[in-house]
Design a protein around this motif. Structure first.
Motif, PDB file in Angstrom:
ATOM      1  N   LEU A  74      71.349  61.550  35.043  1.00 56.10           N
ATOM      2  CA  LEU A  74      70.524  60.362  34.851  1.00 56.10           C
ATOM      3  C   LEU A  74      70.910  59.605  33.592  1.00 56.10           C
ATOM      4  O   LEU A  74      70.851  58.365  33.558  1.00 56.10           O
ATOM      5  CB  LEU A  74      69.050  60.768  34.788  1.00 56.10           C
ATOM      6  CG  LEU A  74      68.023  59.643  34.630  1.00 56.10           C
ATOM      7  CD1 LEU A  74      68.069  58.703  35.839  1.00 56.10           C
ATOM      8  CD2 LEU A  74      66.624  60.230  34.459  1.00 56.10           C
ATOM      9  N   SER A  75      71.331  60.321  32.560  1.00 59.78           N
ATOM     10  CA  SER A  75      71.709  59.655  31.311  1.00 59.78           C
ATOM     11  C   SER A  75      72.933  58.759  31.483  1.00 59.78           C
ATOM     12  O   SER A  75      73.195  57.883  30.654  1.00 59.78           O
ATOM     13  CB  SER A  75      71.975  60.702  30.220  1.00 59.78           C
ATOM     14  OG  SER A  75      73.157  61.434  30.490  1.00 59.78           O
ATOM     15  N   LEU A  76      73.685  58.965  32.548  1.00 63.69           N
ATOM     16  CA  LEU A  76      74.844  58.113  32.846  1.00 63.69           C
ATOM     17  C   LEU A  76      74.444  56.678  33.169  1.00 63.69           C
ATOM     18  O   LEU A  76      75.137  55.728  32.805  1.00 63.69           O
ATOM     19  CB  LEU A  76      75.604  58.671  34.048  1.00 63.69           C
ATOM     20  CG  LEU A  76      76.760  59.624  33.832  1.00 63.69           C
ATOM     21  CD1 LEU A  76      77.144  60.263  35.147  1.00 63.69           C
ATOM     22  CD2 LEU A  76      77.942  58.895  33.232  1.00 63.69           C
ATOM     23  N   LEU A  77      73.321  56.513  33.849  1.00 67.37           N
ATOM     24  CA  LEU A  77      73.007  55.223  34.457  1.00 67.37           C
ATOM     25  C   LEU A  77      72.776  54.106  33.442  1.00 67.37           C
ATOM     26  O   LEU A  77      73.386  53.043  33.562  1.00 67.37           O
ATOM     27  CB  LEU A  77      71.802  55.372  35.396  1.00 67.37           C
ATOM     28  CG  LEU A  77      71.982  56.372  36.539  1.00 67.37           C
ATOM     29  CD1 LEU A  77      70.752  56.382  37.433  1.00 67.37           C
ATOM     30  CD2 LEU A  77      73.226  56.026  37.360  1.00 67.37           C
ATOM     31  N   PRO A  78      71.903  54.280  32.444  1.00 67.51           N
ATOM     32  CA  PRO A  78      71.657  53.132  31.552  1.00 67.51           C
ATOM     33  C   PRO A  78      72.907  52.651  30.832  1.00 67.51           C
ATOM     34  O   PRO A  78      73.145  51.442  30.747  1.00 67.51           O
ATOM     35  CB  PRO A  78      70.615  53.691  30.557  1.00 67.51           C
ATOM     36  CG  PRO A  78      69.981  54.834  31.262  1.00 67.51           C
ATOM     37  CD  PRO A  78      71.054  55.433  32.099  1.00 67.51           C
ATOM     38  N   LEU A  79      73.711  53.578  30.336  1.00 69.25           N
ATOM     39  CA  LEU A  79      74.866  53.177  29.524  1.00 69.25           C
ATOM     40  C   LEU A  79      75.985  52.606  30.390  1.00 69.25           C
ATOM     41  O   LEU A  79      76.577  51.574  30.059  1.00 69.25           O
ATOM     42  CB  LEU A  79      75.373  54.365  28.713  1.00 69.25           C
ATOM     43  CG  LEU A  79      76.497  54.063  27.719  1.00 69.25           C
ATOM     44  CD1 LEU A  79      76.047  53.001  26.730  1.00 69.25           C
ATOM     45  CD2 LEU A  79      76.916  55.317  26.984  1.00 69.25           C
ATOM     46  N   THR A  80      76.290  53.252  31.490  1.00 69.59           N
ATOM     47  CA  THR A  80      77.418  52.794  32.310  1.00 69.59           C
ATOM     48  C   THR A  80      77.113  51.481  33.025  1.00 69.59           C
ATOM     49  O   THR A  80      78.038  50.751  33.392  1.00 69.59           O
ATOM     50  CB  THR A  80      77.803  53.859  33.349  1.00 69.59           C
ATOM     51  OG1 THR A  80      76.642  54.210  34.129  1.00 69.59           O
ATOM     52  CG2 THR A  80      78.345  55.101  32.679  1.00 69.59           C
ATOM     53  N   LEU A  81      75.832  51.167  33.229  1.00 69.20           N
ATOM     54  CA  LEU A  81      75.455  49.907  33.864  1.00 69.20           C
ATOM     55  C   LEU A  81      75.162  48.809  32.846  1.00 69.20           C
ATOM     56  O   LEU A  81      74.812  47.687  33.228  1.00 69.20           O
ATOM     57  CB  LEU A  81      74.232  50.118  34.762  1.00 69.20           C
ATOM     58  CG  LEU A  81      74.431  51.063  35.950  1.00 69.20           C
ATOM     59  CD1 LEU A  81      73.144  51.214  36.733  1.00 69.20           C
ATOM     60  CD2 LEU A  81      75.554  50.566  36.859  1.00 69.20           C
ATOM     61  N   SER A  82      75.298  49.136  31.559  1.00 68.34           N
ATOM     62  CA  SER A  82      75.028  48.161  30.510  1.00 68.34           C
ATOM     63  C   SER A  82      76.134  47.108  30.455  1.00 68.34           C
ATOM     64  O   SER A  82      77.296  47.380  30.768  1.00 68.34           O
ATOM     65  CB  SER A  82      74.932  48.869  29.155  1.00 68.34           C
ATOM     66  OG  SER A  82      74.909  47.937  28.098  1.00 68.34           O
ATOM     67  N   ARG A  83      75.778  45.892  30.014  1.00 69.37           N
ATOM     68  CA  ARG A  83      76.752  44.811  29.856  1.00 69.37           C
ATOM     69  C   ARG A  83      77.254  44.711  28.419  1.00 69.37           C
ATOM     70  O   ARG A  83      77.938  43.752  28.072  1.00 69.37           O
ATOM     71  CB  ARG A  83      76.123  43.482  30.279  1.00 69.37           C
ATOM     72  CG  ARG A  83      75.801  43.403  31.755  1.00 69.37           C
ATOM     73  CD  ARG A  83      75.328  42.011  32.126  1.00 69.37           C
ATOM     74  NE  ARG A  83      74.090  41.660  31.440  1.00 69.37           N
ATOM     75  CZ  ARG A  83      73.507  40.466  31.510  1.00 69.37           C
ATOM     76  NH1 ARG A  83      74.073  39.499  32.225  1.00 69.37           N
ATOM     77  NH2 ARG A  83      72.385  40.222  30.869  1.00 69.37           N
ATOM     78  N   GLN A  84      76.896  45.696  27.589  1.00 68.76           N
ATOM     79  CA  GLN A  84      77.342  45.669  26.199  1.00 68.76           C
ATOM     80  C   GLN A  84      78.859  45.799  26.115  1.00 68.76           C
ATOM     81  O   GLN A  84      79.492  46.475  26.936  1.00 68.76           O
ATOM     82  CB  GLN A  84      76.693  46.830  25.420  1.00 68.76           C
ATOM     83  CG  GLN A  84      75.182  46.782  25.402  1.00 68.76           C
ATOM     84  CD  GLN A  84      74.646  45.731  24.452  1.00 68.76           C
ATOM     85  OE1 GLN A  84      75.358  45.245  23.591  1.00 68.76           O
ATOM     86  NE2 GLN A  84      73.384  45.375  24.626  1.00 68.76           N
ATOM     87  N   LYS A  85      79.445  45.162  25.102  1.00 67.88           N
ATOM     88  CA  LYS A  85      80.873  45.281  24.874  1.00 67.88           C
ATOM     89  C   LYS A  85      81.225  46.704  24.460  1.00 67.88           C
ATOM     90  O   LYS A  85      80.462  47.366  23.762  1.00 67.88           O
ATOM     91  CB  LYS A  85      81.324  44.316  23.783  1.00 67.88           C
ATOM     92  CG  LYS A  85      81.237  42.850  24.162  1.00 67.88           C
ATOM     93  CD  LYS A  85      81.742  41.981  23.014  1.00 67.88           C
ATOM     94  CE  LYS A  85      81.660  40.494  23.365  1.00 67.88           C
ATOM     95  NZ  LYS A  85      82.114  39.660  22.217  1.00 67.88           N
ATOM     96  N   THR A  86      82.390  47.144  24.869  1.00 70.07           N
ATOM     97  CA  THR A  86      82.865  48.462  24.447  1.00 70.07           C
ATOM     98  C   THR A  86      83.114  48.448  22.939  1.00 70.07           C
ATOM     99  O   THR A  86      83.756  47.528  22.425  1.00 70.07           O
ATOM    100  CB  THR A  86      84.168  48.827  25.174  1.00 70.07           C
ATOM    101  OG1 THR A  86      83.931  48.796  26.571  1.00 70.07           O
ATOM    102  CG2 THR A  86      84.632  50.223  24.773  1.00 70.07           C
ATOM    103  N   PRO A  87      82.595  49.442  22.208  1.00 74.40           N
ATOM    104  CA  PRO A  87      82.763  49.447  20.752  1.00 74.40           C
ATOM    105  C   PRO A  87      84.183  49.820  20.356  1.00 74.40           C
ATOM    106  O   PRO A  87      84.965  50.326  21.178  1.00 74.40           O
ATOM    107  CB  PRO A  87      81.779  50.522  20.302  1.00 74.40           C
ATOM    108  CG  PRO A  87      81.679  51.450  21.453  1.00 74.40           C
ATOM    109  CD  PRO A  87      81.817  50.583  22.681  1.00 74.40           C
ATOM    110  N   PRO A  88      84.536  49.583  19.094  1.00 76.76           N
ATOM    111  CA  PRO A  88      85.849  50.034  18.610  1.00 76.76           C
ATOM    112  C   PRO A  88      85.984  51.545  18.739  1.00 76.76           C
ATOM    113  O   PRO A  88      84.995  52.279  18.668  1.00 76.76           O
ATOM    114  CB  PRO A  88      85.856  49.604  17.135  1.00 76.76           C
ATOM    115  CG  PRO A  88      84.805  48.559  17.029  1.00 76.76           C
ATOM    116  CD  PRO A  88      83.775  48.892  18.059  1.00 76.76           C
TER     117      PRO A  88
END
Length: 434
Positions: free
Chosen positions: A179-193
């Motif tokens: 379940l912890s996969l879903l919020p982050l992987t579906l986020s539109r945030q830019k990939t960090p350095p």
């Protein structure tokens, strides 16, 4: 005339981080739940107290190893792929531990899960760091702490709700990791350095602050023992699974309640004095548990809260003390090395505490804590005679820290460093004005 655009408040900007915070909360809650489950279930399986300590040691060995090579892995495969892979490995590990109930399998799985969590939390925290503005980092860090407290505390009560016996609870843990996969992987945030590997100059860090270095080792010895072996201690004291969850939650809540009041006090007083007072209260809490814990369930619960209240903040106080003596360019490397010192203690702590629990009465578990905290008090007194107190004008601001990944240290100390730079700039301007 173009309309004036008002900047978003910190809470509005924090809402933009909601997917990241939810992923972090689910991960932290699942990890807290699984740590308690492993100790409880190992006892039910008859593996013995020593094995519970070995499992805790294996986890921290993996976590320390992950700190060294996870940045390379992220550079090779990318944040999202590594995050997904590590979540999958954690879910597989949780299921494997119930399918193959064998000590060797459990040790290997927990070591692998330590590596995974080192990477998972580094990814989440690097994302939060990259997307937060410099002036908001302290507030975002505070929100992150609240998320940590809520999810980890809530996660403890999944155990009595589902039960520690059988397959179901391991399946629930595996589902939490997925379940912890879903919020982050579906986020539109830019990939960090891509995070860089930590620079570890152990000798220099020790010379900057011997007290903080020894303090972090001591805190690793005690806090990791409470977290990994505490559920077994609670069972040995006759608590049921639901009561074990309450016992562990009270220790977590206690540390959250006192962290910032003690930090505020240390910013305004002799920091070593506050560190010694807090260590002394942690030692007294351990002594209280040694003497009175078996008198009633209420005494046990009060003792857990007291111990968490005074032992958990010691790490942040030690880091703040070290930063008082460090130059701004030292903050990141110093913090990474202090985490290494903590990890060294955390590797040994669960095994030592489990051995004490096995060869002596359960009450000696907290006597172990008292002896270590008492030894730290003696070292604080020794160091107070070796070095003068830092002037108030030279103090760095206290920052409450979670012991999750080196990225959090870079994030938090980067915020502190910027604050220190601003302080130096103001001081220089005042000096030139005079």
């Amino acid at each position: 005339m173009e309309p004036t655009v008002r900047p978003l408040g910190v809470l509005s900007r924090a809402w933009n981080f909601a997917p990241l915070l939810f992923s972090a909360g689910i991960l932290l809650g699942g990890n807290g739940l699984f740590g308690t489950l492993v100790a409880v279930r190992a006892n039910l399986e008859g593996f013995g107290p020593s094995f519970v300590g070995y499992v805790g040691t294996a986890y921290f060995i993996g976590f320390g190893a992950g700190c060294l090579f996870v940045p390379w892995l992220i550079r090779r495969a990318g944040h999202i792929r590594v995050f997904a892979a590590f979540c999958a490995l954690c879910a597989i590990g949780a299921l494997l531990m119930v399918l193959v109930i064998h000590p060797v399998v459990w040790l290997v799985v927990r070591m692998i899960m330590g590596i995974c969590f080192s990477g998972l939390l580094s990814i989440v925290e690097s994302w939060l760091n990259a997307q937060s503005e410099r002036g908001d980092r302290g507030r975002i860090l505070s929100i992150y702490r609240i998320v940590d407290l809520l999810f980890v505390t809530s996660g403890q009560f999944v155990l009595p709700w589902v039960g520690a016996v059988g397959f179901d609870i391991f399946a629930v843990v595996a589902m939490i990791y997925c379940l912890s996969l879903l919020p982050l992987t579906l986020s539109r945030q830019k990939t960090p350095p891509v995070p860089t590997s930590a620079t570890l100059n152990i000798r220099r860090s020790y010379m900057i602050s011997p007290l903080a270095s020894i303090g972090c080792v001591t805190i690793g010895l005690t806090n990791s023992a409470f977290r990994m072996v505490g559920p077994l201690y609670a069972q040995e004291m006759g608590l049921a699974v639901a009561q074990v969850a309450t016992f562990m939650s009270l220790g977590i809540v206690g540390g959250a309640v006192t962290q910032y009041p003690l930090g505020w006090l240390s910013d305004r007083m002799n920091r070593r004095g506050v560190l010694m007072l807090t260590t002394g209260l942690a030692a007294l809490s351990g002594l209280y548990m040694t003497v009175f814990a078996d008198s009633s369930e209420m005494a046990l619960m009060v003792g857990a809260f007291m111990f968490g209240a005074f032992s958990s903040p010691l790490y942040s106080l030690s880091v703040a003390h070290a930063n008082d003596f460090a130059e701004p360019e030292d903050f990141i490397d110093l913090s990474a090395t202090l985490m290494l010192f903590y990890s060294a203690g955390a590797i040994v702590g669960p095994t030592l505490a489990a051995w004490v629990l096995e060869v002596a009465a359960p009450s000696y578990f907290f006597l172990y804590m008292t002896v270590l905290h008492g030894s730290l008090i003696l070292f604080i007194i020794y160091r107070m005679g070796r070095r003068a107190t830092v002037p108030m004008s030279a103090k760095k601001r206290f920052v409450g820290l979670l012991r999750t990944s080196p990225m959090l240290m870079r994030w938090a100390t980067g915020h502190t460093a910027s604050g220190a730079a601003q302080t130096e700039s103001v001081s220089s301007s005042q000096a030139s004005g005079r």
